[in-house]
Motif scaffolding. Sequence first.
Motif, PDB file in Angstrom:
ATOM      1  N   ILE A  16      23.240 -40.595 -45.535  1.00  0.00           N
ATOM      2  CA  ILE A  16      24.225 -40.200 -44.790  1.00  0.00           C
ATOM      3  C   ILE A  16      23.869 -39.360 -43.803  1.00  0.00           C
ATOM      4  CG2 ILE A  16      24.764 -38.338 -45.917  1.00  0.00           C
ATOM      5  CD1 ILE A  16      27.661 -38.702 -46.044  1.00  0.00           C
ATOM      6  N   ILE A  17      22.881 -38.596 -43.442  1.00  0.00           N
ATOM      7  CA  ILE A  17      22.336 -37.809 -42.390  1.00  0.00           C
ATOM      8  C   ILE A  17      21.868 -38.678 -41.157  1.00  0.00           C
ATOM      9  CG2 ILE A  17      21.566 -36.104 -43.843  1.00  0.00           C
ATOM     10  CD1 ILE A  17      18.712 -36.877 -43.539  1.00  0.00           C
ATOM     11  N   PHE A  18      21.574 -40.150 -41.304  1.00  0.00           N
ATOM     12  CA  PHE A  18      21.267 -40.967 -40.430  1.00  0.00           C
ATOM     13  C   PHE A  18      22.298 -41.402 -39.569  1.00  0.00           C
ATOM     14  CE2 PHE A  18      17.459 -41.050 -43.438  1.00  0.00           C
ATOM     15  CZ  PHE A  18      16.600 -40.324 -42.654  1.00  0.00           C
ATOM     16  N   PRO A  19      23.306 -42.185 -40.265  1.00  0.00           N
ATOM     17  CA  PRO A  19      24.601 -42.657 -39.640  1.00  0.00           C
ATOM     18  C   PRO A  19      25.227 -41.277 -39.017  1.00  0.00           C
ATOM     19  CG  PRO A  19      24.461 -43.552 -41.903  1.00  0.00           C
ATOM     20  CD  PRO A  19      23.304 -42.445 -41.789  1.00  0.00           C
ATOM     21  N   ALA A  20      25.447 -40.269 -39.418  1.00  0.00           N
ATOM     22  CA  ALA A  20      25.856 -39.104 -39.042  1.00  0.00           C
ATOM     23  C   ALA A  20      25.051 -38.599 -37.743  1.00  0.00           C
ATOM     24  CB  ALA A  20      25.962 -37.809 -40.003  1.00  0.00           C
ATOM     25  N   PHE A  21      23.751 -39.025 -37.647  1.00  0.00           N
ATOM     26  CA  PHE A  21      23.165 -38.830 -36.314  1.00  0.00           C
ATOM     27  C   PHE A  21      23.450 -39.955 -35.085  1.00  0.00           C
ATOM     28  CE2 PHE A  21      18.875 -37.451 -34.645  1.00  0.00           C
ATOM     29  CZ  PHE A  21      19.573 -36.916 -33.354  1.00  0.00           C
ATOM     30  N   THR A  22      23.274 -41.177 -35.559  1.00  0.00           N
ATOM     31  CA  THR A  22      23.407 -42.382 -34.889  1.00  0.00           C
ATOM     32  C   THR A  22      24.868 -42.581 -34.269  1.00  0.00           C
ATOM     33  OG1 THR A  22      23.715 -43.970 -36.856  1.00  0.00           O
ATOM     34  CG2 THR A  22      21.438 -43.556 -35.927  1.00  0.00           C
ATOM     35  N   ILE A  23      25.919 -42.298 -35.029  1.00  0.00           N
ATOM     36  CA  ILE A  23      27.151 -42.485 -34.694  1.00  0.00           C
ATOM     37  C   ILE A  23      27.184 -41.411 -32.983  1.00  0.00           C
ATOM     38  CG2 ILE A  23      29.631 -41.947 -34.711  1.00  0.00           C
ATOM     39  CD1 ILE A  23      29.147 -42.681 -37.785  1.00  0.00           C
ATOM     40  N   GLY A  24      26.969 -40.353 -33.350  1.00  0.00           N
ATOM     41  CA  GLY A  24      27.093 -39.357 -32.205  1.00  0.00           C
ATOM     42  C   GLY A  24      25.893 -39.615 -30.948  1.00  0.00           C
ATOM     43  N   LEU A  25      24.785 -39.946 -31.558  1.00  0.00           N
ATOM     44  CA  LEU A  25      23.650 -40.487 -30.410  1.00  0.00           C
ATOM     45  C   LEU A  25      23.865 -41.527 -29.514  1.00  0.00           C
ATOM     46  CD1 LEU A  25      21.355 -38.988 -29.464  1.00  0.00           C
ATOM     47  CD2 LEU A  25      19.808 -40.263 -31.391  1.00  0.00           C
ATOM     48  N   ALA A  26      24.667 -42.555 -30.273  1.00  0.00           N
ATOM     49  CA  ALA A  26      24.758 -43.782 -29.584  1.00  0.00           C
ATOM     50  C   ALA A  26      26.046 -43.143 -28.482  1.00  0.00           C
ATOM     51  CB  ALA A  26      25.277 -44.834 -30.557  1.00  0.00           C
ATOM     52  N   SER A  27      26.915 -42.645 -28.767  1.00  0.00           N
ATOM     53  CA  SER A  27      27.899 -42.378 -27.599  1.00  0.00           C
ATOM     54  C   SER A  27      27.032 -41.373 -26.714  1.00  0.00           C
ATOM     55  CB  SER A  27      29.237 -41.672 -28.523  1.00  0.00           C
ATOM     56  OG  SER A  27      29.742 -42.301 -29.266  1.00  0.00           O
ATOM     57  N   TYR A  28      26.478 -40.377 -27.077  1.00  0.00           N
ATOM     58  CA  TYR A  28      25.647 -39.647 -26.146  1.00  0.00           C
ATOM     59  C   TYR A  28      25.027 -40.482 -25.164  1.00  0.00           C
ATOM     60  CZ  TYR A  28      22.728 -35.655 -24.486  1.00  0.00           C
ATOM     61  OH  TYR A  28      22.210 -34.899 -23.507  1.00  0.00           O
ATOM     62  N   LEU A  29      24.341 -41.465 -25.659  1.00  0.00           N
ATOM     63  CA  LEU A  29      23.415 -42.399 -25.024  1.00  0.00           C
ATOM     64  C   LEU A  29      24.385 -43.089 -23.844  1.00  0.00           C
ATOM     65  CD1 LEU A  29      20.720 -43.872 -27.492  1.00  0.00           C
ATOM     66  CD2 LEU A  29      20.473 -42.186 -25.510  1.00  0.00           C
ATOM     67  N   ALA A  30      25.316 -43.626 -24.432  1.00  0.00           N
ATOM     68  CA  ALA A  30      26.319 -44.357 -23.431  1.00  0.00           C
ATOM     69  C   ALA A  30      26.990 -43.323 -22.252  1.00  0.00           C
ATOM     70  CB  ALA A  30      27.559 -44.652 -24.023  1.00  0.00           C
ATOM     71  N   VAL A  31      27.139 -42.049 -22.672  1.00  0.00           N
ATOM     72  CA  VAL A  31      27.630 -40.992 -21.645  1.00  0.00           C
ATOM     73  C   VAL A  31      26.577 -40.957 -20.702  1.00  0.00           C
ATOM     74  CG1 VAL A  31      28.167 -38.756 -21.074  1.00  0.00           C
ATOM     75  CG2 VAL A  31      29.385 -40.363 -23.011  1.00  0.00           C
ATOM     76  N   LEU A  32      25.153 -40.609 -21.022  1.00  0.00           N
ATOM     77  CA  LEU A  32      24.243 -40.513 -20.017  1.00  0.00           C
ATOM     78  C   LEU A  32      23.820 -41.614 -19.131  1.00  0.00           C
ATOM     79  CD1 LEU A  32      21.542 -38.888 -22.740  1.00  0.00           C
ATOM     80  CD2 LEU A  32      22.556 -37.569 -20.700  1.00  0.00           C
ATOM     81  N   GLU A  33      23.807 -42.696 -19.673  1.00  0.00           N
ATOM     82  CA  GLU A  33      23.718 -43.782 -18.899  1.00  0.00           C
ATOM     83  C   GLU A  33      24.912 -44.104 -17.818  1.00  0.00           C
ATOM     84  OE1 GLU A  33      22.344 -48.672 -18.803  1.00  0.00           O
ATOM     85  OE2 GLU A  33      22.674 -47.598 -20.695  1.00  0.00           O
ATOM     86  N   GLY A  34      25.890 -43.855 -18.306  1.00  0.00           N
ATOM     87  CA  GLY A  34      27.067 -44.178 -17.555  1.00  0.00           C
ATOM     88  C   GLY A  34      27.120 -42.774 -16.371  1.00  0.00           C
ATOM     89  N   LEU A  35      26.818 -41.754 -16.559  1.00  0.00           N
ATOM     90  CA  LEU A  35      26.756 -40.619 -15.735  1.00  0.00           C
ATOM     91  C   LEU A  35      25.585 -40.926 -14.674  1.00  0.00           C
ATOM     92  CD1 LEU A  35      27.001 -37.383 -17.867  1.00  0.00           C
ATOM     93  CD2 LEU A  35      28.483 -38.060 -16.171  1.00  0.00           C
ATOM     94  N   TRP A  36      24.509 -41.583 -15.185  1.00  0.00           N
ATOM     95  CA  TRP A  36      23.226 -41.978 -14.350  1.00  0.00           C
ATOM     96  C   TRP A  36      23.811 -42.910 -13.178  1.00  0.00           C
ATOM     97  CZ3 TRP A  36      20.433 -46.775 -14.737  1.00  0.00           C
ATOM     98  CH2 TRP A  36      19.447 -46.920 -13.855  1.00  0.00           C
ATOM     99  N   LEU A  37      24.637 -43.991 -13.712  1.00  0.00           N
ATOM    100  CA  LEU A  37      24.827 -45.050 -12.941  1.00  0.00           C
ATOM    101  C   LEU A  37      26.089 -44.503 -11.712  1.00  0.00           C
ATOM    102  CD1 LEU A  37      25.310 -48.109 -15.524  1.00  0.00           C
ATOM    103  CD2 LEU A  37      23.729 -47.758 -13.611  1.00  0.00           C
TER     104      LEU A  37
END
Length: 474
Positions: free
Chosen positions: A23-44
């Motif tokens: 459970i600790i891995f999905p709890a991390f990947t759910i948030g981290l995937a959204s964080y990566l999307a925000v970072l790339e969107g801000l860069w673009l």
Amino acid sequence: MHFLHDALLLARLQFAFTVSFHIIFPAFTIGLASYLAVLEGLWLWTGREVYIRVFRFWVTIFAVVFGMGVVSGIVMSYQFGTNWSVFSDKAGPVIGPLMGYEVLSAFFLEAGFLGVMLFGIRKVGRGLHFFATLMVALGTFLSAFWILAANSWMQTPAGYDIAPNGQYVPADWLAVIFNPSFPYRLVHMVLAAYLTTAFVVGAVGAWHLLKDRGNAAARVMFSMAMWMAAIVAPVQIFAGDMHGLNTLEHQPAKVAAMEGHYDSHDGAPLILFGLPDNAAAETKYAVEIPKLGSLILTHSWDGHIRGLKDFPREDWPNATVIFWSFRIMVGLGLLMALLGLASLLWRWRGRLYEAPWLHRAAVAMGPSGFLAVLAGWVTTEVGRQPWTIYGLLRTSDSVSPIGLPGVATSLVAFIVVYCIVFAAGIFYLFRLMGRPPGLESPGSAPVEAPLRAATSAPVADLLAEPGTTGEKTP
């Protein structure tokens, strides 16, 4: 019967052990995937190089965590057949399709676009790469959606019929999926995942700020994480309150155990600390605040709270365990909100990056999200006992006809293998997080120019102070 009881206990411990790791891995990947999307969107959008550097820092970590989550999740699916075959047979017509939808939609979406997200930034173009990142983030959310639909149905079953052979079969799929507790659990879990990621990112950013206060990438990490803590932690407290009201309606025995109430009350006190004792049917050494329990649970000073004595003793959950796991979860949530509020104060003073005590506190709070998720899971699942499907199928009637030696052997094997494999994986993750952010990996090529000029997006000014977002550190 004693032999069967021991096998049942070990089967429960085995599933608890494997799901706690998973459970600790999905709890991390759910948030981290959204964080990566925000970072790339801000860069673009902004053209600030620092965002894509932070993206690169975390995308490798995401890949490792995603792989560990997949490996740990596969094991649990086998346990349904080996240790819980009766449950699988009776609930299979409902649980099986929900698990299948998770694989067909969420996992395929994640796996299909993960390679593009990891390796395609210079091969498929900026737009398509950003789309792949968004699809991975959507896949992680859909995974949570379907898994929580299945778990929520086990907590508050709805939309089913009982077939002549005793199986629970779906009668209304919308009622099965959107069962009474599902919306509350979904919101609560997704927010928990975002907070888990925020505090890991904040801890890593704070760690590197303690070493180099001018590191631009570390500043962005810490700033964004503290925004998330300040905004989402209070929202999570509100969502948790709504979830608690729903649980009081549908699983009142669980709430009674969580609160340590054995006797029913009008105007029930809030028991801050104590030692619930099911055998004695009382909470010993209780430290109470009069009437506050009813106010929190019913939003009325004189609200009626049912105690465990209102329910058959054989239906009581382990009050000692969930009394304390619930308090651990709530305590960590309050500390998260407090750290977020402290960051707002120092941000307002213009000293967010110049407060070593705040950075040390963020480092210390790094694992808090994982601990809160585990404590919440224990509260939810132990509180459901003695039922596998609440009110319908008991845990003692769900287990496979297995012997004690087989379960004991497999449990020991899981413990040994998990401790070796996942210890190595976690050690590697710490090494990745320990790299100074913002440095190019050896042999890496420059990133293509972004869509917009750096001066075109004031949004970025909310996330990093002027002079801290370029390649050079002040």
